[in-house]
Design a protein around this motif. Sequence first.
Motif, PDB file in Angstrom:
ATOM      1  N   GLY A  31       0.800  -1.223   0.000  1.00 44.24           N
ATOM      2  CA  GLY A  31       0.000   0.000   0.000  1.00 44.24           C
ATOM      3  C   GLY A  31       0.831   1.270   0.000  1.00 44.24           C
ATOM      4  N   ILE A  32       2.060   1.196   0.520  1.00 42.20           N
ATOM      5  CA  ILE A  32       2.886   2.416   0.565  1.00 42.20           C
ATOM      6  C   ILE A  32       3.374   2.795  -0.837  1.00 42.20           C
ATOM      7  CG2 ILE A  32       5.211   1.441   1.013  1.00 42.20           C
ATOM      8  CD1 ILE A  32       5.549   3.664   3.150  1.00 42.20           C
ATOM      9  N   SER A  33       3.352   1.842  -1.770  1.00 44.76           N
ATOM     10  CA  SER A  33       3.824   2.124  -3.133  1.00 44.76           C
ATOM     11  C   SER A  33       2.690   2.348  -4.129  1.00 44.76           C
ATOM     12  CB  SER A  33       4.730   0.981  -3.614  1.00 44.76           C
ATOM     13  OG  SER A  33       5.909   0.919  -2.830  1.00 44.76           O
ATOM     14  N   VAL A  34       1.442   2.296  -3.650  1.00 41.74           N
ATOM     15  CA  VAL A  34       0.298   2.479  -4.555  1.00 41.74           C
ATOM     16  C   VAL A  34       0.339   3.877  -5.180  1.00 41.74           C
ATOM     17  CG1 VAL A  34      -2.226   2.741  -4.581  1.00 41.74           C
ATOM     18  CG2 VAL A  34      -1.186   0.720  -3.541  1.00 41.74           C
ATOM     19  N   GLU A  35       0.692   4.896  -4.361  1.00 42.23           N
ATOM     20  CA  GLU A  35       0.749   6.267  -4.892  1.00 42.23           C
ATOM     21  C   GLU A  35       1.950   6.470  -5.822  1.00 42.23           C
ATOM     22  OE1 GLU A  35      -0.507   9.025  -1.353  1.00 42.23           O
ATOM     23  OE2 GLU A  35      -0.347   6.949  -0.711  1.00 42.23           O
ATOM     24  N   SER A  36       2.815   5.452  -5.932  1.00 46.71           N
ATOM     25  CA  SER A  36       3.906   5.480  -6.928  1.00 46.71           C
ATOM     26  C   SER A  36       3.489   4.750  -8.202  1.00 46.71           C
ATOM     27  CB  SER A  36       5.165   4.831  -6.353  1.00 46.71           C
ATOM     28  OG  SER A  36       5.681   5.586  -5.289  1.00 46.71           O
ATOM     29  N   GLY A  37       2.228   4.295  -8.242  1.00 45.77           N
ATOM     30  CA  GLY A  37       1.728   3.648  -9.461  1.00 45.77           C
ATOM     31  C   GLY A  37       1.879   2.137  -9.495  1.00 45.77           C
ATOM     32  N   ILE A  38       2.260   1.526  -8.363  1.00 44.10           N
ATOM     33  CA  ILE A  38       2.391   0.060  -8.320  1.00 44.10           C
ATOM     34  C   ILE A  38       1.163  -0.498  -7.599  1.00 44.10           C
ATOM     35  CG2 ILE A  38       3.809  -1.892  -7.594  1.00 44.10           C
ATOM     36  CD1 ILE A  38       6.181   0.064  -7.432  1.00 44.10           C
ATOM     37  N   PRO A  39       0.354  -1.317  -8.269  1.00 46.74           N
ATOM     38  CA  PRO A  39      -0.852  -1.813  -7.585  1.00 46.74           C
ATOM     39  C   PRO A  39      -0.505  -2.767  -6.450  1.00 46.74           C
ATOM     40  CG  PRO A  39      -0.623  -2.850  -9.750  1.00 46.74           C
ATOM     41  CD  PRO A  39       0.481  -1.827  -9.637  1.00 46.74           C
ATOM     42  N   ALA A  40      -1.309  -2.709  -5.362  1.00 48.45           N
ATOM     43  CA  ALA A  40      -1.172  -3.676  -4.259  1.00 48.45           C
ATOM     44  C   ALA A  40      -1.882  -4.968  -4.657  1.00 48.45           C
ATOM     45  CB  ALA A  40      -1.771  -3.091  -2.988  1.00 48.45           C
TER      46      ALA A  40
END
Length: 250
Positions: A31-40
Amino acid sequence: MTEIARSRIFADAASRIRAVGPNVVALTGAGISVESGIPAFRGSQGLWDRFDPMEYATIEAFSANPEKVWGMFSGLLPLLLAAAPNPAHLGLSGLEGAGMLRSVVTQNVDGLHQAAGSRNVIEYHGSFRELVCLSCWKRYPMAVWSPGDAPPRCECREILKPDIVLFGEPIPWGAQATAEADAKSCGVLLVAGTSAQVFPACELPAIARLHGAVVIEINTEETPLTRTTTDLFLKGKAGEVMTKLVEAVR
Ligand code: NAD
Ligand code: ZN
């Protein structure tokens, strides 16, 4: 929740961090990388509508049919290669730089904490930076593969596996030991963007709390931790919440 109640929780979380800094450990998930465009995996979908992780991200699936599993990797890798750290990753590296955070234990394999400048990162589930041969254990940099290529092969002809921990594989011993020691000795465990459903990472918050740590959780949704283990729940997107929390700590 009223704005005043929300501000109080942020102030409380910040004072808990200040009280024990630098003895703060972060535990992060997809979830911490979702705003970087990587889906959880869980939560809002995307890639995982096409690939069920429980079908594709297992060592049994890879051993039986590595080409099929590379179908998933080839979809995920371009996203990882293009991704940049977001304010949540930068907030954690800022806390470390300010002497307020000891380590980041991450379940992520995207390298974004290091890209944000975090120095003490424990990669609990390995990383996509390297490839490994399950037959002769020779290792290669990920750069031997480019998007669009066929699955990369070892010089022994075996298809290489990214050096990530698939379901059914053990946690790298050093990462497991360090993460557990950090959970046992930290004063605050800051848990961000994990559904807390993947074993054994999901046990670290309870271990920390059992040893006296305050557990602060950041997530867009409640998780199994929220009502059982979490002391302070900061609901919202990791980037926004972390920015506000780091400001409050300063
Ligand atoms: P998960 O996919 O099971 O859960 C993601 C969690 O993040 C959910 O609880 C969701 O509510 C929350 N979330 C979604 N968007 C958020 C946001 N913007 N801010 C805060 N929270 C948000 O992830 P997991 O618990 O890490 O377990 C899945 C496993 O798959 C882990 O090993 C994980 O690292 C791996 N994985 C890694 C990546 C990556 O490296 N970026 C991506 C997908 C899966
Ligand atoms: Zn080999």
